[in-house]
Design an enzyme around this catalytic site. Structure first.
Site, PDB file in Angstrom:
ATOM      1  N   SER A   1     -79.750 -70.806 -54.627  1.00 54.67           N
ATOM      2  CA  SER A   1     -78.951 -71.473 -53.560  1.00 54.67           C
ATOM      3  C   SER A   1     -78.123 -72.486 -54.333  1.00 54.67           C
ATOM      4  O   SER A   1     -78.520 -72.990 -55.719  1.00 54.67           O
ATOM      5  CB  SER A   1     -79.913 -72.353 -52.548  1.00 54.67           C
ATOM      6  OG  SER A   1     -79.238 -73.481 -51.676  1.00 54.67           O
TER       7      SER A   1
ATOM      8  N   TYR B   1     -87.695 -77.873 -51.727  1.00 56.91           N
ATOM      9  CA  TYR B   1     -86.741 -76.865 -51.774  1.00 56.91           C
ATOM     10  C   TYR B   1     -85.816 -76.867 -53.175  1.00 56.91           C
ATOM     11  O   TYR B   1     -85.695 -75.812 -53.709  1.00 56.91           O
ATOM     12  CB  TYR B   1     -85.895 -76.990 -50.791  1.00 56.91           C
ATOM     13  CG  TYR B   1     -84.804 -75.869 -50.343  1.00 56.91           C
ATOM     14  CD1 TYR B   1     -85.346 -74.549 -49.790  1.00 56.91           C
ATOM     15  CD2 TYR B   1     -83.420 -76.092 -50.507  1.00 56.91           C
ATOM     16  CE1 TYR B   1     -84.412 -73.517 -49.571  1.00 56.91           C
ATOM     17  CE2 TYR B   1     -82.524 -74.851 -50.180  1.00 56.91           C
ATOM     18  CZ  TYR B   1     -83.168 -73.779 -49.857  1.00 56.91           C
ATOM     19  OH  TYR B   1     -82.325 -72.639 -49.289  1.00 56.91           O
TER      20      TYR B   1
HETATM   21  N1  LIG Z   1     -78.003 -70.104 -44.855  1.00 60.33           N
HETATM   22  C1  LIG Z   1     -77.556 -70.980 -45.890  1.00 60.33           C
HETATM   23  O1  LIG Z   1     -76.557 -71.818 -45.781  1.00 60.33           O
HETATM   24  C2  LIG Z   1     -78.252 -70.796 -47.302  1.00 60.33           C
HETATM   25  C3  LIG Z   1     -77.743 -71.414 -48.519  1.00 60.33           C
HETATM   26  C4  LIG Z   1     -78.256 -71.316 -49.493  1.00 60.33           C
HETATM   27  C5  LIG Z   1     -79.512 -70.689 -49.784  1.00 60.33           C
HETATM   28  N2  LIG Z   1     -79.896 -69.896 -48.580  1.00 60.33           N
HETATM   29  C6  LIG Z   1     -81.043 -69.137 -48.812  1.00 60.33           C
HETATM   30  O2  LIG Z   1     -80.875 -67.784 -48.359  1.00 60.33           O
HETATM   31  C7  LIG Z   1     -82.031 -67.256 -47.998  1.00 60.33           C
HETATM   32  C8  LIG Z   1     -82.003 -66.726 -46.447  1.00 60.33           C
HETATM   33  O3  LIG Z   1     -81.550 -67.815 -45.610  1.00 60.33           O
HETATM   34  P1  LIG Z   1     -80.958 -67.714 -44.241  1.00 60.33           P
HETATM   35  O4  LIG Z   1     -80.124 -68.930 -44.069  1.00 60.33           O
HETATM   36  O5  LIG Z   1     -80.122 -66.545 -44.037  1.00 60.33           O
HETATM   37  O6  LIG Z   1     -82.232 -67.718 -43.444  1.00 60.33           O
HETATM   38  P2  LIG Z   1     -82.518 -67.353 -41.849  1.00 60.33           P
HETATM   39  O7  LIG Z   1     -83.318 -68.211 -41.222  1.00 60.33           O
HETATM   40  O8  LIG Z   1     -81.316 -67.065 -41.066  1.00 60.33           O
HETATM   41  O9  LIG Z   1     -83.341 -65.913 -42.228  1.00 60.33           O
HETATM   42  C9  LIG Z   1     -84.088 -65.893 -42.822  1.00 60.33           C
HETATM   43  C10 LIG Z   1     -85.423 -64.708 -42.469  1.00 60.33           C
HETATM   44  O10 LIG Z   1     -86.576 -64.847 -43.203  1.00 60.33           O
HETATM   45  C11 LIG Z   1     -87.662 -64.548 -42.335  1.00 60.33           C
HETATM   46  N3  LIG Z   1     -88.759 -65.143 -42.900  1.00 60.33           N
HETATM   47  C12 LIG Z   1     -88.815 -66.510 -43.002  1.00 60.33           C
HETATM   48  N4  LIG Z   1     -90.118 -66.774 -43.639  1.00 60.33           N
HETATM   49  C13 LIG Z   1     -90.588 -65.621 -44.012  1.00 60.33           C
HETATM   50  C14 LIG Z   1     -91.804 -65.328 -44.599  1.00 60.33           C
HETATM   51  N5  LIG Z   1     -92.788 -66.089 -44.860  1.00 60.33           N
HETATM   52  N6  LIG Z   1     -92.122 -64.043 -44.764  1.00 60.33           N
HETATM   53  C15 LIG Z   1     -91.196 -63.000 -44.307  1.00 60.33           C
HETATM   54  N7  LIG Z   1     -90.081 -63.197 -43.662  1.00 60.33           N
HETATM   55  C16 LIG Z   1     -89.734 -64.613 -43.589  1.00 60.33           C
HETATM   56  C17 LIG Z   1     -87.107 -65.178 -40.875  1.00 60.33           C
HETATM   57  O11 LIG Z   1     -87.952 -64.317 -39.888  1.00 60.33           O
HETATM   58  C18 LIG Z   1     -85.552 -64.799 -40.860  1.00 60.33           C
HETATM   59  O12 LIG Z   1     -85.475 -63.554 -40.623  1.00 60.33           O
HETATM   60  C19 LIG Z   1     -83.232 -68.223 -48.039  1.00 60.33           C
HETATM   61  O13 LIG Z   1     -83.797 -67.930 -49.415  1.00 60.33           O
HETATM   62  C20 LIG Z   1     -82.259 -69.293 -47.958  1.00 60.33           C
HETATM   63  O14 LIG Z   1     -83.157 -70.405 -48.771  1.00 60.33           O
HETATM   64  C21 LIG Z   1     -79.364 -69.974 -47.331  1.00 60.33           C
END
Ligand SMILES: NC(=O)c1ccc[n+]([C@@H]2O[C@H](COP(=O)([O-])OP(=O)(O)OC[C@H]3O[C@@H](n4cnc5c(N)ncnc54)[C@H](O)[C@@H]3O)[C@@H](O)[C@H]2O)c1
Length: 315
Positions: free
Chosen positions: A171, A184
């Site tokens: 991230s 985090y």
């Molecule tokens: N959205 C952002 O702005 C952003 C920015 C930087 C990094 N990220 C990273 O990107 C990744 C995805 O984020 P996102 O925003 O798409 O999240 P999201 O919540 O939209 O999707 C996450 C998915 O992971 C699943 N999940 C959660 N915990 C789990 C577990 N323990 N085992 C299996 N599945 C699990 C959820 O059910 C969901 O389908 C994460 O690692 C997050 O830290 C997101």
């Protein structure tokens, strides 16, 4: 049979039901890979797998909590059973809790352990089981490295290539630290160290290991959060501190991941690729001064930072 540049390959995407993982599963499938979605959300996972199938791709889903060793073992077994091989593992799943917010003084040891188990431990477990399966699978069927074209003199056989790809999701929070976000920020920074270590360890096997570091990506879930906690003026404030003057969409990250999984990226390993519209390369003090006028002109702006207890910078 797909003619995309991932044709013949098999992939696992953790957290592939929705958000960044959801778009990644669709993007890998559109490029020809068969995809296993591993997620805790059964309904969303099967909806995404069905969307991929409707679009002409191949997808399956498995319910599993990725911080459990049994899930890592089972997902690799399922991909090998269902697709007969494994080439790509995208380690993306994360779901946070408010108890993980805070400084080292505020966070409870249990929240620290559970958070890091999911943010980092799951990625270790995924690689532990995926790498031997990738080695067993070897390069995809029909892979022809052609005559050796490496520069300079070569002694011995060319090294293994196209054996596997690991892509770990870090991230912008792995590159820059936000206050009172111990778990985090430490977790996402550790993902970068873990990626570099694995790149060094698995490069000789023909497996590349890279990380992506997304900026603010408006996923389905983030969209709902903005609906609840923000307004248009607040969202525009967020856009203003991105040099490209927009926040991201899941496909922005999915395309970067799909490129890192492609044969064209076979000489890229151990990198952390920011997918953040330039947010992490600009000097913070200029940003603050540049948006000052906008904030003064829009005193009614609202973002999720305005939630009680969320404002962390003022002491
Ligand atoms: N959205 C952002 O702005 C952003 C920015 C930087 C990094 N990220 C990273 O990107 C990744 C995805 O984020 P996102 O925003 O798409 O999240 P999201 O919540 O939209 O999707 C996450 C998915 O992971 C699943 N999940 C959660 N915990 C789990 C577990 N323990 N085992 C299996 N599945 C699990 C959820 O059910 C969901 O389908 C994460 O690692 C997050 O830290 C997101």
């Amino acid at each position: 049979m797909s003619t995309g540049n991932l044709a013949g390959k098999a992939a696992i995407v953790t957290g592939g039901a929705q958000g960044i993982g959801g778009a990644t599963a669709r993007c890998l499938a559109a490029a020809g890979a068969r995809v296993l979605i591993v997620d805790v959300d059964a309904q969303a996972a099967s909806a995404n797998a069905e969307a991929i199938t409707r679009a002409g791709g191949v997808a399956a889903c498995m319910i599993g909590e990725v911080s459990q060793e049994e899930t890592a073992r089972a997902m690799v077994g399922r991909a090998m059973g269902e697709f007969g091989r494994l080439d790509i593992l995208v380690q993306n799943a994360y779901g946070g809790g408010w108890d993980r917010m805070g400084t080292a003084v505020e966070v409870e040891p249990r929240a620290w352990r559970e958070g890091l188990d999911l943010l980092v431990g799951a990625l270790f477990l995924g690689a532990k089981y995926a790498v031997p399966a990738m080695v067993e699978s070897g390069p995809p069927p029909g892979y022809d490295p052609g005559p050796w074209q490496g520069a300079g003199l070569r002694h011995g056989a060319p090294p293994p290539r196209e054996v596997g790809r690991l892509v770990n999701i870090s991230s912008a929070h792995g590159l820059l630290q936000a206050p009172r976000s111990l778990v985090y920020e430490v977790g996402k920074s550790a993902v970068i160290g873990l990626t570099r270590q694995m790149a060094v360890d698995f490069g000789p096997l023909g497996i590349t290991v890279n990380a992506v570091a997304p900026g603010h990506i408006v996923t389905e879930r983030m969209g709902q959060m903005w609906e609840k906690a923000g307004n248009e003026e607040g969202f525009h404030l967020f856009e203003l501190h991105y040099p490209v003057r927009r926040t991201g969409v899941p496909e922005d990250v999915a395309h970067a991941i799909t490129f890192l999984c492609s044969p064209e990226a076979s000489f890229i390993t151990g990198v952390v690729l920011p997918v953040d519209g330039g947010m992490t390369v600009q000097l913070q003090e200029n940003v603050i001064m540049d948006v000052k006028d906008y904030i003064l002109e829009h005193p009614q702006l609202k973002t999720h930072f305005d939630r009680p207890g969320r404002n962390t910078a003022r002491h």
